[in-house]
Every structure is written in C-alpha cells, then in structure tokens.
Enzyme design. Structure first.
Site, PDB file in Angstrom:
ATOM      1  N   ALA A  12       0.838  -1.375  -0.128  1.00 17.14           N
ATOM      2  CA  ALA A  12      -0.131  -0.057  -0.022  1.00 17.14           C
ATOM      3  C   ALA A  12       0.806   1.339  -0.227  1.00 17.14           C
ATOM      4  O   ALA A  12       0.180   2.474  -0.162  1.00 17.14           O
ATOM      5  CB  ALA A  12      -0.933   0.063   1.244  1.00 17.14           C
ATOM      6  N   ASP A 159      -2.981  -5.310 -20.075  1.00 17.75           N
ATOM      7  CA  ASP A 159      -2.627  -5.585 -21.613  1.00 17.75           C
ATOM      8  C   ASP A 159      -3.837  -5.533 -22.397  1.00 17.75           C
ATOM      9  O   ASP A 159      -3.704  -4.987 -23.698  1.00 17.75           O
ATOM     10  CB  ASP A 159      -2.505  -7.280 -21.478  1.00 17.75           C
ATOM     11  N   HIS A 187       0.342 -13.083 -18.296  1.00 19.50           N
ATOM     12  CA  HIS A 187       0.711 -11.560 -18.342  1.00 19.50           C
ATOM     13  C   HIS A 187       2.071 -11.624 -18.354  1.00 19.50           C
ATOM     14  O   HIS A 187       2.974 -11.580 -17.454  1.00 19.50           O
ATOM     15  CB  HIS A 187       0.284 -11.034 -16.883  1.00 19.50           C
TER      16      HIS A 187
HETATM   17  N1  LIG Z   1      -0.202  -7.071 -13.668  1.00 19.46           N
HETATM   18  C1  LIG Z   1       0.175  -6.066 -14.384  1.00 19.46           C
HETATM   19  O1  LIG Z   1      -0.616  -5.708 -15.056  1.00 19.46           O
HETATM   20  C2  LIG Z   1       1.129  -5.340 -13.422  1.00 19.46           C
HETATM   21  C3  LIG Z   1       1.740  -5.829 -12.373  1.00 19.46           C
HETATM   22  N2  LIG Z   1       2.739  -5.083 -11.806  1.00 19.46           N
HETATM   23  C4  LIG Z   1       3.539  -5.593 -10.759  1.00 19.46           C
HETATM   24  O2  LIG Z   1       2.657  -4.812  -9.515  1.00 19.46           O
HETATM   25  C5  LIG Z   1       3.975  -5.249  -8.232  1.00 19.46           C
HETATM   26  C6  LIG Z   1       3.977  -3.688  -7.420  1.00 19.46           C
HETATM   27  O3  LIG Z   1       4.690  -2.730  -8.574  1.00 19.46           O
HETATM   28  P1  LIG Z   1       4.834  -1.173  -7.578  1.00 19.46           P
HETATM   29  O4  LIG Z   1       3.939  -0.725  -6.962  1.00 19.46           O
HETATM   30  O5  LIG Z   1       5.469  -0.515  -8.805  1.00 19.46           O
HETATM   31  O6  LIG Z   1       6.232  -1.643  -7.023  1.00 19.46           O
HETATM   32  P2  LIG Z   1       6.743  -0.942  -5.560  1.00 19.46           P
HETATM   33  O7  LIG Z   1       7.988  -1.498  -5.408  1.00 19.46           O
HETATM   34  O8  LIG Z   1       6.555   0.691  -5.802  1.00 19.46           O
HETATM   35  O9  LIG Z   1       5.767  -1.192  -4.291  1.00 19.46           O
HETATM   36  C7  LIG Z   1       5.761  -2.464  -3.924  1.00 19.46           C
HETATM   37  C8  LIG Z   1       5.373  -2.360  -2.579  1.00 19.46           C
HETATM   38  O10 LIG Z   1       4.878  -3.546  -1.880  1.00 19.46           O
HETATM   39  C9  LIG Z   1       5.396  -3.830  -0.591  1.00 19.46           C
HETATM   40  N3  LIG Z   1       5.588  -5.236  -0.264  1.00 19.46           N
HETATM   41  C10 LIG Z   1       6.881  -6.073  -0.469  1.00 19.46           C
HETATM   42  N4  LIG Z   1       6.508  -7.176   0.234  1.00 19.46           N
HETATM   43  C11 LIG Z   1       5.142  -6.967   0.866  1.00 19.46           C
HETATM   44  C12 LIG Z   1       4.619  -7.900   1.359  1.00 19.46           C
HETATM   45  N5  LIG Z   1       4.815  -9.287   1.858  1.00 19.46           N
HETATM   46  N6  LIG Z   1       3.570  -7.671   2.029  1.00 19.46           N
HETATM   47  C13 LIG Z   1       3.048  -6.385   1.711  1.00 19.46           C
HETATM   48  N7  LIG Z   1       3.723  -5.460   1.054  1.00 19.46           N
HETATM   49  C14 LIG Z   1       4.752  -5.676   0.484  1.00 19.46           C
HETATM   50  C15 LIG Z   1       6.805  -3.061  -0.657  1.00 19.46           C
HETATM   51  O11 LIG Z   1       7.193  -2.701   0.448  1.00 19.46           O
HETATM   52  C16 LIG Z   1       6.522  -1.746  -1.459  1.00 19.46           C
HETATM   53  O12 LIG Z   1       6.079  -0.680  -0.792  1.00 19.46           O
HETATM   54  C17 LIG Z   1       5.170  -5.631  -8.735  1.00 19.46           C
HETATM   55  O13 LIG Z   1       5.349  -6.819  -8.846  1.00 19.46           O
HETATM   56  C18 LIG Z   1       4.926  -5.126 -10.514  1.00 19.46           C
HETATM   57  O14 LIG Z   1       5.847  -6.035 -11.153  1.00 19.46           O
HETATM   58  C19 LIG Z   1       3.127  -3.674 -12.158  1.00 19.46           C
HETATM   59  C20 LIG Z   1       2.392  -3.276 -13.309  1.00 19.46           C
HETATM   60  C21 LIG Z   1       1.491  -4.194 -13.953  1.00 19.46           C
HETATM   61  O1  LIG Z   2       6.407  -4.818 -17.086  1.00 17.13           O
HETATM   62  C1  LIG Z   2       6.431  -5.048 -15.779  1.00 17.13           C
HETATM   63  O2  LIG Z   2       7.252  -5.569 -15.325  1.00 17.13           O
HETATM   64  C2  LIG Z   2       5.180  -4.060 -15.114  1.00 17.13           C
HETATM   65  C3  LIG Z   2       3.808  -4.641 -15.914  1.00 17.13           C
HETATM   66  O3  LIG Z   2       3.705  -5.766 -15.375  1.00 17.13           O
HETATM   67  C4  LIG Z   2       3.386  -3.953 -16.830  1.00 17.13           C
HETATM   68  O4  LIG Z   2       3.657  -2.820 -17.171  1.00 17.13           O
HETATM   69  O5  LIG Z   2       2.774  -4.579 -17.642  1.00 17.13           O
END
Ligand SMILES: NC(=O)C1=CN([C@@H]2O[C@H](COP(=O)(O)OP(=O)(O)OC[C@H]3O[C@@H](n4cnc5c(N)ncnc54)[C@H](O)[C@@H]3O)[C@@H](O)[C@H]2O)C=CC1
Ligand SMILES: O=C([O-])CC(=O)C(=O)O
Length: 326
Positions: A12, A159, A187
C-alpha cells in the site's frame, strides 16, 4: 447509504498503490454509492511511508472513505475483506522478464493465501497484480483451500487496455468504438493479444488493419509494453496498472457492458482446451458479481499456436513453484 465494504490492498505504500488507493476511496472502483473501508498491508520498514499515504487519504476528505486500517500483519489487513488487491511484490527492472521475479515474490503469495483463507470474507474476490501475476494468483489460491478457487484472479486488463489503445491509434477510432478485444494466457511476453473477434465501430478489426501490422507490430508492442515503459520511465508502469486494477474489479463487481467483454486471468475450467486449473487470461463477461468465460469462439491455427505457447509457459512457471502448491 449502503453498508461499507472492506477492501484490502497490499503493497500500500508502493507506486501502484499511490495511484490506486485514491481512486478506490473516491468511488471509481465500486460505485459512487458504495462506502469503503481500506485495510492496508505493508512490510514493517514501510509503515512510516504508509502512515504518510494515510495522512493524504484523510486530507482528501473522501465522502465514501468509511475507515482506514494499516498493518504489517496479513491476518489483520485481510480480516473480513470483501476484496483483496494483492499488489505488494518486487517489480522488475530493465532486462528482466516478469518470471525472473518468481523466486523473490512467490513466498509472499503463499503466506497471503493462507491468511486470506483464515480471516477474509468467504466470498472475498481476489485480484493479483504483483508479478508474475498469474502464477502468484495460483500460489495464493492453492494456499486458501476453504475459499472459492474461482475468486482468485490475476490482472491482464492492462494488456487488454493497451491493445485497445494500439488498435484505436492505428484505425483513428476511439477506444470506446472497439468491442471484443482478447488477451489470452499469461501476463508476460508470451501473452496473445487477439483481434480476430474484435470490431471497430461495428466493422471487423482484422479487415481494417494490414495483417503484417497485426503480426509484426501490434502483437509485439502489446507484449513488450511493460518493458518499453520500464526503459522510458526507469520504473515499471504504475498509474496505468492502478487504472486497470480499478477496471478489473469494477467490471467483476458491477458487470460488463452488453455486447462486450473484458480479459481476466481466471482459473481455467478447460475452456478452449486450456489445462484446467492454470490461471489463464480469457475473454469473460461479468454479471451479478460473477464472471463467465465466453464460449464458442472459433480458434484458427494462428491463434491456437499462440494460445499453446503461453499455456506452456504457465505450466513451466507452475512446475517451478510446486513446493509452494499444497
Ligand atoms: N499485472 C500487471 O499488469 C502489473 C503488475 N505490476 C507488478 O505490481 C507489483 C508492484 O509494483 P509497484 O507498486 O510498482 O512496486 P513498488 O516497489 O513501488 O511497491 C511494492 C510495495 O510492496 C511492498 N511489499 C513487499 N512485500 C510485501 C509483503 N509481503 N506484504 C505487503 N507489502 C509488501 C513494498 O514494501 C512496496 O512498498 C510488482 O510486482 C510489479 O511488477 C506492475 C504493473 C502491471
Ligand atoms: O512490465 C512490468 O514489469 C510491469 C508490468 O507488469 C506491466 O507494465 O505490464
């Protein structure tokens, strides 16, 4: 006024959540008549940063925000949760594939699946955003044997929206003119963005764009969009990911429009010959808080080959985390 619902969000204090939480609290996800209680999970070292985010949430004075809970314990954050958005996980950097995160992130989802199983609402709807999202959703689901396995989903809506934007750009249409786009599979870079069923202002999309553009430009652009954003921004997509998470849950909870569908990664029931149990992206329609996989679409040889490649990758990811799948 409706009774508040409980929305748990993990990670969060991260960058996706910084776009996501404010839109949930403003009613973009569950409707302008639905109060929400946010239950926010972070790791202990990020709790100060999370307190800052909560101060900002308070300062918005959102009429629909009925309460905020913060915790570094999944059993507190998931207590009685009606929705759980599992965002918290490490993001990839330049040169990485999303499955390179499997080892770093998989353990998070087995712990959180167990916690959801123990304390969440029995009807909790789960969206996994943290990568590799499909396989993380599988891990959470398999660690939550008392919950409905169908309620564990992963996000391919980003996507889907990227595919709409690319096709709209090419045809000079608005994204709202396009119907029946599909993302099949994982994904990841093997996903298959399929326009064979899509229409633009009622005309078949495949007849409006050159086949060559579809195969050598559209498909790879959508597959590689996440990497392109990391290269350009130096960080992975966040606001667009948050927006797509809002779209995913909104449509699941409130329904898809007549005559259209969306893409969601959901447990395969064997539809289109995809191995049962894999969390695979399909076209789905949603009604009354439930989704159904669209049936009866014709799959040509080109599509079948791509659907199989991405299915195979999901099998390999699953086999790589067998020790976390009870
Ligand atoms: N499915 C999709 O389309 C997409 C997925 N993602 C993924 O979403 C995830 C988060 O991305 P961001 O917010 O940019 O990363 P970020 O690094 O800015 O934030 C992630 C947060 O999760 C927290 N965290 C880590 N382990 C945790 C746990 N066990 N419990 C609770 N919180 C925890 C961290 O402290 C951090 O604040 C990444 O894995 C990224 O690859 C990102 C974009 C698109
Ligand atoms: O590409 C990444 O690692 C983050 C993500 O999942 C996306 O932007 O689709």
């Amino acid at each position: 006024m409706k009774n508040p619902v409980r929305v748990a969000v993990t990670g969060a204090a991260g960058q996706i959540s910084y776009s996501l939480l404010f839109r949930i609290a403003s009613g973009d996800m569950l409707g302008k008549d639905q109060p929400v209680i946010l239950q926010l999970l972070e790791i202990t070292p990020a709790m100060d940063a999370l307190r800052g985010v909560v101060m900002e949430l308070e300062d918005c004075a959102f009429p629909l925000l009925a309460g905020t809970v913060i915790s570094d314990k999944p059993e507190e954050a998931f207590a009685d949760a009606d929705y759980a958005l599992l965002v918290g996980a490490r993001p990839r950097g330049p040169g990485m594939e999303r499955k390179d995160l499997l080892e770093a992130n998989a353990a998070i989802f087995s712990v959180q699946g167990k916690a959801l199983n123990a304390v969440a609402s029995r009807q909790v709807k789960v969206l996994v955003v943290g990568n590799p999202a499909n396989t993380n959703a599988l891990i959470a689901q398999r660690n939550a044997p008392d919950l409905d396995p169908r309620n564990f989903t992963a996000m391919t809506r980003l996507d889907h929206n990227r595919a709409l934007a690319q096709l709209a750009g090419k045809t000079g249409a608005a994204t709202t003119d396009i119907r029946q786009m599909i993302i099949w599979g994982n994904h990841s870079a093997t996903q298959y963005p399929d326009i064979s069923q899509a229409s633009v202002k009622g005309d078949a999309a495949a007849g409006l764009v050159p086949r060559e553009w579809y195969e050598t430009d559209f498909i790879p652009t959508v597959q590689q969009r996440g990497a392109a954003i990391i290269k350009a921004r130096g960080a992975s997509s966040a606001a667009s990911a948050a927006s797509s998470a809002i779209d995913h849950i909104r449509d699941w909870a409130l329904g898809t429009p007549d005559g259209d569908w969306v893409s969601m990664a959901v447990p395969s029931d064997g539809s289109y010959g995809i191995e049962e149990g894999l969390i695979y992206s399909f076209p789905v329609t949603c009604k009354n808080g439930d989704y159904s996989i669209v049936q009866g679409l014709e799959i040509d040889a080109f599509s079948r080959q791509r659907m199989t490649v991405t299915e195979q990758e999901l099998r390999e990811e699953r086999d790589g985390v067998a020790h976390l799948l009870p």
